[in-house]
Design an enzyme around this catalytic site. Structure first.
Site, short mmCIF file in Angstrom:
data_model
loop_
_atom_site.label_atom_id
_atom_site.label_comp_id
_atom_site.label_asym_id
_atom_site.label_seq_id
_atom_site.Cartn_x
_atom_site.Cartn_y
_atom_site.Cartn_z
CG ASP A 66 0.22 1.92 35.66
OD1 ASP A 66 0.51 3.07 35.33
OD2 ASP A 66 0.97 1.24 36.38
CE1 TYR A 68 6.09 -4.68 34.09
CE2 TYR A 68 5.18 -5.89 32.22
CZ TYR A 68 5.66 -5.86 33.53
OH TYR A 68 5.72 -7.02 34.26
CG PHE A 79 2.23 -9.06 36.84
CD1 PHE A 79 3.15 -8.44 37.68
CD2 PHE A 79 0.91 -9.15 37.25
CE1 PHE A 79 2.76 -7.91 38.91
CE2 PHE A 79 0.50 -8.63 38.48
CZ PHE A 79 1.43 -8.00 39.30
CG HIS A 188 3.18 -5.76 43.98
ND1 HIS A 188 4.29 -5.82 43.17
CD2 HIS A 188 2.14 -5.43 43.16
CE1 HIS A 188 3.95 -5.55 41.92
NE2 HIS A 188 2.64 -5.30 41.88
#
Length: 223
Positions: A66, A68, A79, A188
């Site tokens: 989701d 920031y 990202f 991740h």
């Protein structure tokens, strides 16, 4: 919600905007707005991933969870942060892997718009978030919408590279036809997990090798 979205996506996703879950998303966002909640990203950027990467151009998908949730960071691309905003830790680790993998210098900007404009769909599974509350909009209907987006890409296109980082993203593998597309999985890039297999995954060189083999344009990963 008034959806302003790039023409090729509008055609592909027309049916989704009529689904009950999309009405639920719209109603939820209107309620939060009435309560004067701060929502990220701002409205014009909610569909930024689609507007920067037309459906016809998609050659790579990088799936985030989701947006920031801190001020000034979310820009509708997974990202990515705007110019002038310090790259967050996960993005710093992505840059470290790019440096090790292909020798790319560590960038000073965290803005990945140049990736998006080359065909890298930077898709978050939820497209909005309440300020300072991670995953606060993960259950308002966005997951249904973005799962359908992934299925449409899988069904309507071929030879797309899907980069699935972390357990959450890897759960989406069931939506992708692995006989038509390239699926690359790793830990991740978060500081909590990057050492468990993200570092050393060589996903960026592997992506370009696959695209080149398929006579597609490789990605210039320098943002």
């Amino acid at each position: 919600m008034d959806v302003t979205i790039e023409a090729s996506w509008k055609k592909e996703l027309a049916g989704l905007f009529a689904k009950p879950y999309f009405s639920k998303i719209t109603a939820h966002l209107k309620t939060e707005k009435a309560l004067k909640s701060t929502i990220y990203p701002k409205g014009a950027l909610i569909f930024n991933a689609f507007n920067q990467t037309p459906f016809d151009n998609v050659s790579v998908v990088i799936l985030g969870q989701d947006p920031y949730h801190n001020p000034g960071q979310a820009m509708g691309l997974s990202f990515s942060v705007p110019d002038g905003v310090k790259p967050p830790p996960s993005l710093v680790n992505i840059y470290k892997e790019l440096n090790k993998d292909i020798g790319m210098p560590i960038p000073t900007t965290g803005n990945l718009t140049k990736w998006a404009q080359q065909g890298v769909l930077l898709l978050n599974a939820a497209l909005t978030v309440r300020a300072n509350e991670p995953a606060s909009h993960s259950k308002i209907g966005w997951m249904d919408f973005t799962d359908e987006v992934i299925k449409i890409i899988s069904n309507q296109k071929k030879e797309v590279v899907f980069l699935l980082w972390g357990n959450f993203a890897q759960q989406k593998q069931i939506l992708i036809d692995a006989t038509k597309h390239k699926i690359l999985k790793a830990a991740h890039p978060s500081p909590l997990s990057a050492h468990n297999g993200f570092f050393g995954c060589k996903h960026f060189s592997s992506t370009n090798q696959y695209l080149t083999e398929k006579n597609r344009n490789p990605i210039d990963w320098m943002p």
